[in-house]
Design a protein around this motif. Structure first.
Motif, PDB file in Angstrom:
ATOM      1  N   GLU A 434      41.485 -41.562 -29.018  1.00  0.00           N
ATOM      2  CA  GLU A 434      40.570 -41.560 -27.865  1.00  0.00           C
ATOM      3  C   GLU A 434      39.822 -40.240 -27.717  1.00  0.00           C
ATOM      4  OE1 GLU A 434      42.670 -42.689 -24.342  1.00  0.00           O
ATOM      5  OE2 GLU A 434      43.900 -44.177 -25.380  1.00  0.00           O
ATOM      6  N   ARG A 435      39.912 -39.369 -28.689  1.00  0.00           N
ATOM      7  CA  ARG A 435      39.275 -38.048 -28.581  1.00  0.00           C
ATOM      8  C   ARG A 435      38.989 -37.507 -29.973  1.00  0.00           C
ATOM      9  NH1 ARG A 435      43.135 -34.627 -30.424  1.00  0.00           N
ATOM     10  NH2 ARG A 435      45.314 -35.208 -30.088  1.00  0.00           N
ATOM     11  N   PRO A 436      38.198 -36.431 -30.059  1.00  0.00           N
ATOM     12  CA  PRO A 436      37.968 -35.787 -31.357  1.00  0.00           C
ATOM     13  C   PRO A 436      39.234 -35.052 -31.825  1.00  0.00           C
ATOM     14  CG  PRO A 436      36.266 -35.194 -29.733  1.00  0.00           C
ATOM     15  CD  PRO A 436      37.371 -35.867 -28.983  1.00  0.00           C
ATOM     16  N   PRO A 437      39.248 -34.534 -33.050  1.00  0.00           N
ATOM     17  CA  PRO A 437      40.387 -33.718 -33.509  1.00  0.00           C
ATOM     18  C   PRO A 437      40.612 -32.519 -32.604  1.00  0.00           C
ATOM     19  CG  PRO A 437      38.992 -34.347 -35.361  1.00  0.00           C
ATOM     20  CD  PRO A 437      38.279 -34.775 -34.132  1.00  0.00           C
ATOM     21  N   ILE A 438      41.836 -32.050 -32.581  1.00  0.00           N
ATOM     22  CA  ILE A 438      42.226 -31.013 -31.626  1.00  0.00           C
ATOM     23  C   ILE A 438      41.434 -29.728 -31.805  1.00  0.00           C
ATOM     24  CG2 ILE A 438      44.114 -30.107 -33.056  1.00  0.00           C
ATOM     25  CD1 ILE A 438      45.759 -29.855 -30.432  1.00  0.00           C
ATOM     26  N   ASN A 439      41.071 -29.378 -33.037  1.00  0.00           N
ATOM     27  CA  ASN A 439      40.315 -28.138 -33.250  1.00  0.00           C
ATOM     28  C   ASN A 439      38.918 -28.212 -32.640  1.00  0.00           C
ATOM     29  OD1 ASN A 439      42.374 -26.801 -34.605  1.00  0.00           O
ATOM     30  ND2 ASN A 439      41.806 -27.683 -36.574  1.00  0.00           N
ATOM     31  N   GLU A 440      38.310 -29.400 -32.660  1.00  0.00           N
ATOM     32  CA  GLU A 440      37.011 -29.559 -32.020  1.00  0.00           C
ATOM     33  C   GLU A 440      37.127 -29.410 -30.510  1.00  0.00           C
ATOM     34  OE1 GLU A 440      34.844 -33.026 -33.131  1.00  0.00           O
ATOM     35  OE2 GLU A 440      35.325 -32.841 -35.269  1.00  0.00           O
ATOM     36  N   VAL A 441      38.195 -29.967 -29.932  1.00  0.00           N
ATOM     37  CA  VAL A 441      38.403 -29.843 -28.488  1.00  0.00           C
ATOM     38  C   VAL A 441      38.624 -28.381 -28.108  1.00  0.00           C
ATOM     39  CG1 VAL A 441      39.865 -30.530 -26.548  1.00  0.00           C
ATOM     40  CG2 VAL A 441      39.358 -32.178 -28.363  1.00  0.00           C
ATOM     41  N   ILE A 442      39.420 -27.660 -28.915  1.00  0.00           N
ATOM     42  CA  ILE A 442      39.675 -26.241 -28.629  1.00  0.00           C
ATOM     43  C   ILE A 442      38.375 -25.446 -28.680  1.00  0.00           C
ATOM     44  CG2 ILE A 442      40.764 -24.165 -29.569  1.00  0.00           C
ATOM     45  CD1 ILE A 442      43.140 -25.899 -30.360  1.00  0.00           C
ATOM     46  N   ALA A 443      37.547 -25.699 -29.690  1.00  0.00           N
ATOM     47  CA  ALA A 443      36.271 -24.979 -29.800  1.00  0.00           C
ATOM     48  C   ALA A 443      35.388 -25.247 -28.588  1.00  0.00           C
ATOM     49  CB  ALA A 443      35.569 -25.382 -31.090  1.00  0.00           C
ATOM     50  N   ARG A 444      35.373 -26.497 -28.135  1.00  0.00           N
ATOM     51  CA  ARG A 444      34.539 -26.859 -26.986  1.00  0.00           C
ATOM     52  C   ARG A 444      35.043 -26.195 -25.703  1.00  0.00           C
ATOM     53  NH1 ARG A 444      34.169 -32.987 -26.794  1.00  0.00           N
ATOM     54  NH2 ARG A 444      36.203 -32.868 -25.779  1.00  0.00           N
ATOM     55  N   LEU A 445      36.355 -26.240 -25.483  1.00  0.00           N
ATOM     56  CA  LEU A 445      36.916 -25.627 -24.281  1.00  0.00           C
ATOM     57  C   LEU A 445      36.739 -24.107 -24.296  1.00  0.00           C
ATOM     58  CD1 LEU A 445      40.256 -27.660 -23.914  1.00  0.00           C
ATOM     59  CD2 LEU A 445      38.224 -27.836 -22.465  1.00  0.00           C
ATOM     60  N   SER A 446      36.968 -23.497 -25.458  1.00  0.00           N
ATOM     61  CA  SER A 446      36.837 -22.040 -25.560  1.00  0.00           C
ATOM     62  C   SER A 446      35.411 -21.599 -25.248  1.00  0.00           C
ATOM     63  CB  SER A 446      37.246 -21.568 -26.957  1.00  0.00           C
ATOM     64  OG  SER A 446      38.598 -21.891 -27.223  1.00  0.00           O
ATOM     65  N   LYS A 447      34.426 -22.352 -25.741  1.00  0.00           N
ATOM     66  CA  LYS A 447      33.026 -21.989 -25.506  1.00  0.00           C
ATOM     67  C   LYS A 447      32.700 -22.055 -24.016  1.00  0.00           C
ATOM     68  CE  LYS A 447      28.324 -23.238 -26.904  1.00  0.00           C
ATOM     69  NZ  LYS A 447      27.511 -24.165 -27.726  1.00  0.00           N
ATOM     70  N   LYS A 448      33.200 -23.084 -23.337  1.00  0.00           N
ATOM     71  CA  LYS A 448      32.907 -23.234 -21.914  1.00  0.00           C
ATOM     72  C   LYS A 448      33.631 -22.173 -21.079  1.00  0.00           C
ATOM     73  CE  LYS A 448      32.003 -28.220 -22.081  1.00  0.00           C
ATOM     74  NZ  LYS A 448      32.448 -29.559 -21.627  1.00  0.00           N
ATOM     75  N   ILE A 449      34.903 -21.906 -21.400  1.00  0.00           N
ATOM     76  CA  ILE A 449      35.665 -20.921 -20.628  1.00  0.00           C
ATOM     77  C   ILE A 449      35.087 -19.524 -20.829  1.00  0.00           C
ATOM     78  CG2 ILE A 449      37.944 -19.846 -20.365  1.00  0.00           C
ATOM     79  CD1 ILE A 449      39.199 -22.517 -21.096  1.00  0.00           C
TER      80      ILE A 449
END
Length: 606
Positions: A434-449
């Motif tokens: 139900e989501r992209p691979p975990i590394n993509e999620v981490i990159a997205r969250l890190s960029k926003k934070i």
């Protein structure tokens, strides 16, 4: 107990006086019994105060004959033990509750993780029935799911490897019958291996399945060697039984030497020292057992199948064999006439192998996708708790808005785990489909934070397989280096030089030191001569500072089910600036007079 030092001084009291009065005004002691002529009575004095209102009504002194209540000089309220910490919890579909309790369940040593998790989950409906309707029980993270998923992936790899071995053996032997015999030997070798693993107390885990996956490629080697020798003798005119018996005499020693020499390659791994050796010991023993099982099957089951099956197979599948051999012959002649194609394929394969070796990620153990993201975000050293909470709320909003995040927690002010200017981030993601691979999620969250002013994030995936020596903490990165020494100044200097050198190196994205030497501090010098003239000891100065600013508890309320600290400190509004230390008063050692702290001490910001 939030004390106003000005109100204390106005009533000729100090923080030390207040701490002593609180200790004297409450207690938890047995008092014995009263023995009558025919009956005994136990004494149960109600000496302990156990509510905020009761403490507020506590008399802590007198002035002009009138009592001074604790509520006159302080605000007394029920709160958490450390008001500088903030723990926020959010779950999709539930929102952010006003309070949350995290219950972590760990298995006992030697217990099976998956079985333990299943038993715990079976109890959840019972727990939900017992809890009040206003309390939600939300399963947050099940570590066993990553184990189950990893084992399933290795099982699929095992099946693929088995199919590939069948195809390769058939392609090179060119006969269905000849292929069938070594293929039967393969699951028999696996069965013996699993039996030995069971007797040794091993479990089917990532490392043992990895060993079997690697071993499956050469478990059929011994059987193929025996089969080829038997077929060669049958083509010379011997019957299947004769060819099997004569072939066994010729080839048995060869099979034994192949088996033992191959197993010997992995013996050094059994005796590897240290943590890595312990991890790979089961891997090495499993693969050695599989190799020995293959040799055993090749010297027992394979000769029996050759003697009984080869004649029948040659007779019944000859037509198919001739078609396969004809196809192979035509393809062989084609490549012999066009040899440049073979050279081109070889060059492409070589170039592709070099390119893949360069681009594929490399690590000792792959991180995997556990669905659990952890990390920290850092503010400038010395950031106030209130300011850090503002940043924490912004990070909470980012986590809750990300569609891949299912449950999130942020914790600031956790002095035992992180610096005061840091906060922990824990994010539990949706299932992998139900989501992209975990590394993509981490990159997205890190960029926003990282876009939140004043903070820098570092997030990483919780590895599926964790190996840590415990010498250094890896909560802030995948690599940690510990600098030690005898002279503190030399250690600090070396650590700073190392950090600067690493920051200049292009291979590191994020470099941080857990030695926080730039945190704004107030250095207090005790003026010992002045203090002595006022009759104040250095110990009294230190005790007063501790009672006023250290969130020190002066009493422990004990109840049948829990215990609560009575914490005394200066109220928030009177301890915001270094100059606020001047509001603190001390009592001379003889108890005769009050002296302001600024009369016996000097302080400066460092």
């Amino acid at each position: 107990v939030k004390v106003d030092p000005s109100e204390l001084a106005r009533r000729n009291m100090t923080v030390d006086d207040l701490a002593a009065a609180i200790r004297a005004g409450t207690g938890y002691l047995g008092a014995g019994q009263v023995d009558g002529a025919t009956q005994t009575f136990l004494l149960q004095p109600k000496g302990q105060l156990d509510t905020a209102d009761a403490y507020g009504a506590l008399i802590v002194g007198h002035r002009g004959g009138a009592p001074i209540y604790l509520r006159d000089v302080a605000e007394v309220r029920e709160s958490i033990a450390d008001e500088r910490s903030a723990r926020h919890f959010w779950a999709r579909g539930y929102g952010s509750p006003p309070a949350a309790v995290t219950l972590a369940v760990s298995r006992q040593i030697g217990a099976n993780v998956v079985a333990t998790a299943e038993r715990v989950k079976a109890l959840l409906p019972e727990f939900k029935r017992d809890l009040p309707g206003s309390i939600q029980l939300i399963p947050t993270f099940d570590r066993s799911l990553t184990i189950i998923r990893s084992v399933q992936e290795v099982e699929h790899t095992l099946i693929i490897a088995f199919v590939l071995v069948v195809i390769v053996v058939f392609a090179f032997l060119g006969r269905v019958g000849d292929t069938l015999i070594p293929i039967i030997a393969l699951p028999m070798s696996m069965l013996i291996t699993f039996t030995a693993m069971y007797l040794l107390g091993y479990s089917v885990d990532n490392l043992s399945l990895l060993a079997l996956t690697l071993a499956i490629g050469f478990l059929v080697d011994d059987a193929i060697v025996f089969l080829e020798n038997t077929v060669r003798r049958m083509e010379g005119g011997e019957t299947a039984l004769q060819a099997t018996l004569n072939g066994a005499k010729e080839i048995s020693f060869t099979i034994l030497s192949m088996t033992f020499s191959l197993a010997a390659v992995f013996i050094p791994m059994v005796f590897m020292p240290g943590l890595i050796g312990r991890v790979f010991q089961q891997f090495a023993i499993t693969i050695i057992i599989a190799i020995l099982a293959s040799g055993l099957v090749s010297l027992t089951l394979t000769p029996l199948m050759c003697a009984r099956m080869l004649t029948w197979l040659e007779r019944n599948v000859g037509v198919l064999i001739r078609k396969v051999v004809g196809l192979y012959g035509r393809s062989l002649w084609f490549f012999l006439r066009h040899r440049w194609i073979s050279l081109l394929v070889w060059l492409v394969s070589l170039a592709g192998s070099v390119w893949l070796l360069y681009v594929l990620p490399k690590s000792f153990l792959p991180t995997g996708d556990s669905g659990f993201v952890r990390g920290i975000f850092m503010a400038q050293e010395g950031t106030a708790p209130d300011e850090l909470r503002v940043c924490q709320s912004k990070v909470d909003a980012i986590l809750s808005e990300d569609p891949a995040v299912n449950i999130a927690m942020t914790i600031s002010g956790l002095s035992g785990r992180t610096a005061s200017s840091q906060a922990m981030v824990l994010a539990f993601l949706k299932p992998l489909g139900e989501r992209p691979p975990i590394n993509e999620v981490i990159a997205r969250l890190s960029k926003k934070i990282a876009q939140v002013p004043g903070i820098s994030p570092f997030l990483q995936a919780m590895p599926v397989i964790q190996i840590s020596s415990g010498a250094t903490s890896t909560t802030q990165g995948k690599f940690a280096y510990s600098v030690t020494g005898i002279e503190a100044a030399q250690v600090y200097k070396a650590a700073e030089e190392l950090a600067e050198a690493l920051r200049a190196y292009p291979g590191f994205l994020f470099v941080n030191s857990d030695l926080k030497r730039k945190t704004p501090s107030i250095e207090i010098d005790i003026l010992r001569e002045q203090a002595s003239s006022y009759g104040i000891s250095a110990q009294r100065v230190l005790t007063a500072l501790r009672n006023a600013y250290a969130q020190n508890f002066v009493y422990l309320i004990k109840t049948p089910t829990d215990q609560y600290q009575v914490i005394l400190e200066v109220e928030d509004a009177k301890r915001r600036r270094p100059d606020d230390l001047g509001l603190l008063y001390l009592r001379s050692d003889d108890g005769e007079r009050l002296v302001p702290l600024k009369a016996v001490a000097r302080w400066r910001e460092v």
